[in-house]
Motif scaffolding. Structure first.
Motif: not given
Length: 67
Positions: A2-4, A9-11, A15-16, A39-40
């Motif tokens: 899913s897009a969320s 994961a991108e966010l 942040r990392r 999944a994330v």
């Protein structure tokens, strides 16, 4: 996927890389089930070119998890 899950994961990766705390995630992209959380983690590992992941760290400190 899913897009969320991808956005979460991108966010987390951003942040990392910025040396910021990981969470909490915004409600609209935060996982709501264990499956979404996993999944994330897999999506984040893929973004970091770390597949297959060796394992995941869990903050399993709640009474429900410890029971």
């Amino acid at each position: 996927m899913s897009a969320s899950v991808e956005r979460a994961a991108e966010l987390l990766l951003a942040r990392r890389r910025a040396g910021q705390p990981a969470g909490p995630l915004p409600a609209e992209i935060a996982p709501t089930t264990e499956a979404e959380g996993a999944a994330v983690q897999v999506a984040l590992a893929r973004l970091r070119v770390a597949l297959p992941p060796a394992g995941f760290k869990s903050g399993a400190t709640t009474a429900r998890v410890l029971a």
